[in-house]
Scaffold this motif. Structure first.
Motif, PDB file in Angstrom:
ATOM      1  N   TYR A 157     -11.870   2.257 -11.208  1.00 42.62           N
ATOM      2  CA  TYR A 157     -10.555   1.890 -10.695  1.00 42.62           C
ATOM      3  C   TYR A 157     -10.615   0.537  -9.978  1.00 42.62           C
ATOM      4  CZ  TYR A 157      -9.284   6.772 -11.496  1.00 42.62           C
ATOM      5  OH  TYR A 157      -9.050   7.999 -12.060  1.00 42.62           O
ATOM      6  N   LYS A 158      -9.704  -0.350 -10.346  1.00 44.88           N
ATOM      7  CA  LYS A 158      -9.632  -1.653  -9.686  1.00 44.88           C
ATOM      8  C   LYS A 158      -9.249  -1.498  -8.214  1.00 44.88           C
ATOM      9  CE  LYS A 158     -10.578  -4.524 -13.098  1.00 44.88           C
ATOM     10  NZ  LYS A 158     -11.088  -3.512 -14.047  1.00 44.88           N
ATOM     11  N   LEU A 159      -8.442  -0.502  -7.899  1.00 48.30           N
ATOM     12  CA  LEU A 159      -8.019  -0.336  -6.512  1.00 48.30           C
ATOM     13  C   LEU A 159      -9.158   0.154  -5.623  1.00 48.30           C
ATOM     14  CD1 LEU A 159      -4.371   1.025  -6.829  1.00 48.30           C
ATOM     15  CD2 LEU A 159      -5.138  -1.283  -6.262  1.00 48.30           C
ATOM     16  N   PHE A 160     -10.174   0.741  -6.210  1.00 52.76           N
ATOM     17  CA  PHE A 160     -11.365   1.071  -5.443  1.00 52.76           C
ATOM     18  C   PHE A 160     -12.096  -0.214  -5.065  1.00 52.76           C
ATOM     19  CE2 PHE A 160     -15.559   2.673  -4.470  1.00 52.76           C
ATOM     20  CZ  PHE A 160     -15.307   3.901  -3.871  1.00 52.76           C
ATOM     21  N   GLN A 161     -12.078  -1.193  -5.980  1.00 52.68           N
ATOM     22  CA  GLN A 161     -12.676  -2.497  -5.678  1.00 52.68           C
ATOM     23  C   GLN A 161     -11.848  -3.241  -4.628  1.00 52.68           C
ATOM     24  OE1 GLN A 161     -13.839  -4.504  -9.482  1.00 52.68           O
ATOM     25  NE2 GLN A 161     -13.577  -2.457 -10.363  1.00 52.68           N
ATOM     26  N   THR A 162     -10.539  -2.996  -4.623  1.00 48.73           N
ATOM     27  CA  THR A 162      -9.684  -3.554  -3.573  1.00 48.73           C
ATOM     28  C   THR A 162     -10.039  -2.948  -2.215  1.00 48.73           C
ATOM     29  OG1 THR A 162      -7.823  -4.102  -5.027  1.00 48.73           O
ATOM     30  CG2 THR A 162      -7.307  -3.649  -2.727  1.00 48.73           C
ATOM     31  N   ALA A 163     -10.309  -1.648  -2.173  1.00 51.53           N
ATOM     32  CA  ALA A 163     -10.728  -1.011  -0.924  1.00 51.53           C
ATOM     33  C   ALA A 163     -12.034  -1.622  -0.422  1.00 51.53           C
ATOM     34  CB  ALA A 163     -10.878   0.498  -1.125  1.00 51.53           C
ATOM     35  N   ASP A 164     -12.946  -1.912  -1.332  1.00 55.97           N
ATOM     36  CA  ASP A 164     -14.201  -2.585  -0.987  1.00 55.97           C
ATOM     37  C   ASP A 164     -13.924  -3.977  -0.419  1.00 55.97           C
ATOM     38  OD1 ASP A 164     -17.267  -3.087  -1.407  1.00 55.97           O
ATOM     39  OD2 ASP A 164     -16.292  -4.715  -2.497  1.00 55.97           O
ATOM     40  N   LEU A 165     -12.983  -4.686  -1.025  1.00 56.96           N
ATOM     41  CA  LEU A 165     -12.578  -6.006  -0.538  1.00 56.96           C
ATOM     42  C   LEU A 165     -12.035  -5.917   0.889  1.00 56.96           C
ATOM     43  CD1 LEU A 165     -11.727  -9.053  -1.009  1.00 56.96           C
ATOM     44  CD2 LEU A 165      -9.565  -8.132  -1.874  1.00 56.96           C
ATOM     45  N   PHE A 166     -11.180  -4.934   1.141  1.00 54.37           N
ATOM     46  CA  PHE A 166     -10.612  -4.782   2.475  1.00 54.37           C
ATOM     47  C   PHE A 166     -11.692  -4.455   3.507  1.00 54.37           C
ATOM     48  CE2 PHE A 166      -6.095  -3.510   0.901  1.00 54.37           C
ATOM     49  CZ  PHE A 166      -5.851  -4.843   0.605  1.00 54.37           C
ATOM     50  N   CYS A 167     -12.656  -3.608   3.131  1.00 51.85           N
ATOM     51  CA  CYS A 167     -13.768  -3.301   4.041  1.00 51.85           C
ATOM     52  C   CYS A 167     -14.477  -4.581   4.467  1.00 51.85           C
ATOM     53  CB  CYS A 167     -14.770  -2.375   3.356  1.00 51.85           C
ATOM     54  SG  CYS A 167     -14.418  -0.620   3.507  1.00 51.85           S
ATOM     55  N   THR A 168     -14.761  -5.430   3.499  1.00 51.87           N
ATOM     56  CA  THR A 168     -15.478  -6.675   3.767  1.00 51.87           C
ATOM     57  C   THR A 168     -14.682  -7.580   4.692  1.00 51.87           C
ATOM     58  OG1 THR A 168     -16.585  -6.555   1.607  1.00 51.87           O
ATOM     59  CG2 THR A 168     -16.506  -8.706   2.689  1.00 51.87           C
ATOM     60  N   LEU A 169     -13.389  -7.743   4.424  1.00 51.01           N
ATOM     61  CA  LEU A 169     -12.557  -8.635   5.233  1.00 51.01           C
ATOM     62  C   LEU A 169     -12.297  -8.061   6.622  1.00 51.01           C
ATOM     63  CD1 LEU A 169     -10.000  -9.853   2.530  1.00 51.01           C
ATOM     64  CD2 LEU A 169     -11.852 -11.175   3.582  1.00 51.01           C
ATOM     65  N   ILE A 170     -12.099  -6.759   6.731  1.00 52.13           N
ATOM     66  CA  ILE A 170     -11.873  -6.147   8.039  1.00 52.13           C
ATOM     67  C   ILE A 170     -13.127  -6.252   8.907  1.00 52.13           C
ATOM     68  CG2 ILE A 170     -11.458  -3.959   9.230  1.00 52.13           C
ATOM     69  CD1 ILE A 170      -8.931  -5.203   8.148  1.00 52.13           C
ATOM     70  N   LEU A 171     -14.312  -6.109   8.297  1.00 49.56           N
ATOM     71  CA  LEU A 171     -15.552  -6.280   9.048  1.00 49.56           C
ATOM     72  C   LEU A 171     -15.650  -7.685   9.629  1.00 49.56           C
ATOM     73  CD1 LEU A 171     -18.337  -5.436  10.039  1.00 49.56           C
ATOM     74  CD2 LEU A 171     -19.239  -5.991   7.764  1.00 49.56           C
ATOM     75  N   ILE A 172     -15.336  -8.682   8.825  1.00 44.76           N
ATOM     76  CA  ILE A 172     -15.359 -10.060   9.306  1.00 44.76           C
ATOM     77  C   ILE A 172     -14.335 -10.246  10.420  1.00 44.76           C
ATOM     78  CG2 ILE A 172     -14.976 -12.472   8.662  1.00 44.76           C
ATOM     79  CD1 ILE A 172     -15.944 -11.753   5.839  1.00 44.76           C
TER      80      ILE A 172
END
Length: 227
Positions: free
Chosen positions: A174-189
C-alpha cells in the motif's frame, strides 16, 4: 457502507532512551475508502518506473540518510524520489495524526506503553463522532513491534463500537503505508527541532535548512491533522 482505512507506522522502539532514539512516534494515515486514490497510485508507479525503480517501496529515513538501497544514489536522485512520494501524499485526500512519546520522561517499557495507550485513547475519544460515522474501520500495520500491535488491537477494539478489523500488511502493498512512514520521518525531525536540536548533517544536505523544511513539508502535514 462507509469504510475508513488507517495505515500505521512507527519510529523508534520501547527500549532505553538513546541519542538516536529519544522519541517513540506512531503516525497514522486516515483514508476514507470512498475517495479513490487509484489514479494517484498509478501515477506514482509510472513515475518510479520511468526512473528505473519499478515496484520500489520508498523508505524515507534511509532515503534521507543515504543508507540501504539508496547508498549509491546521489542527492539529486534521492530528492526526486522523496518529492514523488510527497506529491503523491499531497494529491490524495487523507487525514493524519501522530502520537509522540518523549522517552526521556519515562523510565521503562511499561510507562512508554501506558503513555502511548493514553494518547491513542484520547485521539479516538476526541474524534469519536468522526470515527462513528463509518460502518467499518480497518487498521493496517506490519506488526513490526509486538508491543504496538497489542496496544493498537486493545485500544481500538475497546473504544470502537463499529465494525473493527486489524490487518497485517507489508509496506510494498500500500502506498499509504509508505506515506505513514514518510510522516514518521518528518514528525521525528519536527520533534527534534521543537526540542532545540539542529538538523543532522544528512538532513541539512537533504532539506537545506529548517526554514525550508518547515515551509515545504512540515506546514502541510500539520495542516491535515485530524485534530
Amino acid at each position: 457502507m462507509r469504510d475508513l482505512s488507517i495505515f500505521i507506522d512507527e519510529s523508534g522502539d520501547f527500549g532505553k532512551v538513546s541519542q538516536h532514539s529519544p522519541f517513540y512516534i506512531v503516525s497514522m494515515v486516515f483514508h476514507e475508502q470512498s475517495n479513490s486514490i487509484s489514479e494517484q497510485v498509478k501515477l506514482l508507479d509510472d513515475e518510479l518506473k520511468m526512473i528505473g525503480l519499478e515496484n520500489h517501496t520508498i523508505h524515507s529515513a534511509p532515503l534521507i540518510r543515504r543508507e540501504s538501497v539508496y547508498k549509491n544514489f546521489d542527492i539529486g536522485f534521492r530528492k526526486r524520489i522523496f518529492h514523488k512520494l510527497f506529491m503523491f501524499t499531497k494529491n490524495v485526500k487523507i487525514k493524519h495524526a501522530s502520537l509522540v512519546v518523549d522517552k526521556t520522561k519515562y523510565s521503562n517499557q511499561h510507562d512508554i506503553a501506558k503513555q502511548l495507550s493514553r494518547q491513542l485513547a484520547c485521539l479516538i475519544n476526541d474524534n469519536m463522532e468522526y470515527f462513528n460515522s463509518f460502518d467499518n474501520i480497518i487498521v493496517y500495520y506490519d506488526n513490526g513491534q509486538y508491543q504496538l500491535s497489542y496496544i493498537l488491537n486493545v485500544v481500538f477494539s475497546t473504544l470502537m463500537y463499529n465494525s473493527f478489523e486489524f490487518r497485517q500488511v507489508m509496506p510494498n502493498q500500500y502506498k499509504l503505508f509508505q506515506t505513514a512512514d514518510l510522516f514518521c520521518t518528518l514528525i521525528l525531525i519536527q520533534c527534534k527541532i521543537e526540542n532545540g536540536k539542529d538538523l543532522s548533517n544528512s538532513e541539512k544536505i537533504f532539506f537545506g535548512s529548517i526554514g525550508k523544511l518547515r515551509k515545504t513539508y512540515l506546514k502541510y502535514i500539520n495542516k491535515i491533522k485530524i485534530l
